[in-house]
Design a protein around this motif. Sequence first.
Motif, PDB file in Angstrom:
ATOM      1  N   ALA A  14       0.832  -1.200   0.000  1.00 36.24           N
ATOM      2  CA  ALA A  14       0.000   0.000   0.000  1.00 36.24           C
ATOM      3  C   ALA A  14       0.863   1.245   0.000  1.00 36.24           C
ATOM      4  O   ALA A  14       1.901   1.304   0.680  1.00 36.24           O
ATOM      5  N   TYR A  18      -4.519   1.401   4.277  1.00 33.77           N
ATOM      6  CA  TYR A  18      -5.789   1.019   4.922  1.00 33.77           C
ATOM      7  C   TYR A  18      -5.468   0.700   6.382  1.00 33.77           C
ATOM      8  O   TYR A  18      -4.642  -0.162   6.666  1.00 33.77           O
ATOM      9  N   SER A 144      -9.017 -11.043   3.857  1.00 34.23           N
ATOM     10  CA  SER A 144      -8.058 -10.060   4.365  1.00 34.23           C
ATOM     11  C   SER A 144      -8.214  -8.825   3.498  1.00 34.23           C
ATOM     12  O   SER A 144      -8.098  -8.912   2.269  1.00 34.23           O
ATOM     13  N   GLY A 145      -8.491  -7.681   4.102  1.00 35.57           N
ATOM     14  CA  GLY A 145      -8.831  -6.474   3.350  1.00 35.57           C
ATOM     15  C   GLY A 145      -7.870  -6.193   2.213  1.00 35.57           C
ATOM     16  O   GLY A 145      -8.279  -6.010   1.054  1.00 35.57           O
ATOM     17  N   SER A 146      -6.577  -6.173   2.522  1.00 34.46           N
ATOM     18  CA  SER A 146      -5.598  -5.797   1.505  1.00 34.46           C
ATOM     19  C   SER A 146      -5.552  -6.809   0.359  1.00 34.46           C
ATOM     20  O   SER A 146      -5.099  -6.476  -0.737  1.00 34.46           O
ATOM     21  N   ARG A 149      -6.984  -6.053  -3.184  1.00 32.66           N
ATOM     22  CA  ARG A 149      -6.242  -5.282  -4.190  1.00 32.66           C
ATOM     23  C   ARG A 149      -5.353  -6.165  -5.054  1.00 32.66           C
ATOM     24  O   ARG A 149      -4.895  -5.727  -6.110  1.00 32.66           O
ATOM     25  N   SER A 202      -2.901  -7.975  12.252  1.00 30.56           N
ATOM     26  CA  SER A 202      -3.522  -6.833  11.582  1.00 30.56           C
ATOM     27  C   SER A 202      -4.942  -6.618  12.098  1.00 30.56           C
ATOM     28  O   SER A 202      -5.393  -5.476  12.188  1.00 30.56           O
ATOM     29  N   HIS A 206      -6.075  -3.011  13.312  1.00 32.64           N
ATOM     30  CA  HIS A 206      -7.214  -2.223  12.807  1.00 32.64           C
ATOM     31  C   HIS A 206      -8.114  -1.794  13.964  1.00 32.64           C
ATOM     32  O   HIS A 206      -8.651  -0.683  13.976  1.00 32.64           O
ATOM     33  N   LEU A 252       1.103   5.755   9.517  1.00 29.67           N
ATOM     34  CA  LEU A 252       0.644   4.445   9.987  1.00 29.67           C
ATOM     35  C   LEU A 252       1.350   4.082  11.292  1.00 29.67           C
ATOM     36  O   LEU A 252       0.717   3.662  12.270  1.00 29.67           O
ATOM     37  N   ASP A 293       5.215  -1.530   6.078  1.00 31.35           N
ATOM     38  CA  ASP A 293       3.987  -2.226   6.439  1.00 31.35           C
ATOM     39  C   ASP A 293       3.809  -2.063   7.941  1.00 31.35           C
ATOM     40  O   ASP A 293       4.578  -1.355   8.570  1.00 31.35           O
TER      41      ASP A 293
HETATM   42  O1  PMV Z   1      -5.316  -6.671   4.994  1.00 29.83           O
HETATM   43  P1  PMV Z   1      -4.854  -6.602   6.392  1.00 29.83           P
HETATM   44  O2  PMV Z   1      -5.985  -6.746   7.366  1.00 29.83           O
HETATM   45  O3  PMV Z   1      -3.705  -7.536   6.671  1.00 29.83           O
HETATM   46  O4  PMV Z   1      -4.304  -5.110   6.676  1.00 29.83           O
HETATM   47  C1  PMV Z   1      -3.260  -4.539   5.958  1.00 29.83           C
HETATM   48  C2  PMV Z   1      -2.859  -3.239   6.557  1.00 29.83           C
HETATM   49  C3  PMV Z   1      -1.641  -2.577   5.966  1.00 29.83           C
HETATM   50  O5  PMV Z   1      -0.822  -3.513   5.288  1.00 29.83           O
HETATM   51  C4  PMV Z   1      -0.827  -1.957   7.088  1.00 29.83           C
HETATM   52  C5  PMV Z   1      -2.017  -1.456   4.998  1.00 29.83           C
HETATM   53  C6  PMV Z   1      -2.572  -1.862   3.665  1.00 29.83           C
HETATM   54  O6  PMV Z   1      -3.374  -1.085   3.128  1.00 29.83           O
HETATM   55  O7  PMV Z   1      -2.180  -2.919   3.122  1.00 29.83           O
END
Ligand code: PMV
Length: 343
Positions: A14, A18, A144-146, A149, A202, A206, A252, A293
């Motif tokens: 990122a 996020y 997992s949110g990221s 993408r 993570s 969050h 972050l 990260d």
């Molecule tokens: O997708 P997660 O829940 O592992 O969160 C990722 C959070 C960051 O890597 C810090 C930022 C991002 O947007 O990838």
Amino acid sequence: MSMTFGWQSPSNIALVKYWGKRDPQLPSNPSISFTLDTCHTQTRATFEAGHGVQVLLNGVDTPSFVPKIEQFIGRIQHRHPWLADYRVTVDTFNSFPHSSGIASSASGLSALALCVVDAAQALGHALPAVDARREASILARLGSGSASRSVYGGLVVWGETHSVPGSHDDYAVVYPHAVHPIFPSFRDVVMLVDVGQKAVSSTAGHALMEGHPFAQQRFAQAHQNIAHLQSILKTGDVWTFLDLVEQEALTLHGLMMSSQPSYILMRPNTLHILEAIRAYRRESRLPIGFTLDAGANVHVLFPAEVEQKAMEFVTQVLAPYAKDGRYMADRVGQGPVPLNEPA
Ligand code: PMV
């Protein structure tokens, strides 16, 4: 009857982060990332009548990964109820070492989501989303949110924001505006500073944004930064790009340091690397910057045209600060590719 589908899917990094979410895995702010290339997961998923999950990691039966995959399948079943009648065997290889501190959730869950979408189509089920890739992005996000993408290449946006038409909290989209060719050529060299377990998961990370004193300001800032990137990405202004991306990374970490409880995820060598990058940029006038990260490793970012000088700097100056001198040289990639040949 059993059926197997395979995908190679990359990790992503990122640029605007996020950080903060609400149910069901929706972002508190929009994010934009570079999809990577060399750091990827190859997954073959076999679906057969029955129940349960088996995970082979790098060829080895790994029961400790089963709960994570079961949880993922559980979370996506409302969109794919047929999964309840299938046993899933996930055979997965990471191109990067498991202990490297690089999260495999973005590449691993996006690869598996793509396999599930293939299976649904092979079974003749209509997809709930408009197309297969969007469905995969939604499913990956639920894991997992990221990971949402990672189903597209290049620059990818997840989370609704006014400056990106078509952006959505449910899924990621390819960045739709003009991008100067210097950006798709970007390199990302990951300096491995700390390769142990993450100090904060993570999910827990969050959650720290709930009630965080700076939360609202931060969420607004992420929208502004993505809007600001529009002219930067169009004109190829690498200097302002690196300033913005570094500010995002340090924000972050600033948010984590000012959370309750507070976390310092940088290590002393992280800071040495950040300082060395800024000093080198000042002296050399080469566009080399960093992002981070939620951990101690440093992603060193620079365009292809300065690669030779940048790699000399990485090996001579930065590598001594990395654990056992280790780093991984990656670059912006094209996104997932199907694996057609049998395992
Ligand atoms: O997708 P997660 O829940 O592992 O969160 C990722 C959070 C960051 O890597 C810090 C930022 C991002 O947007 O990838």
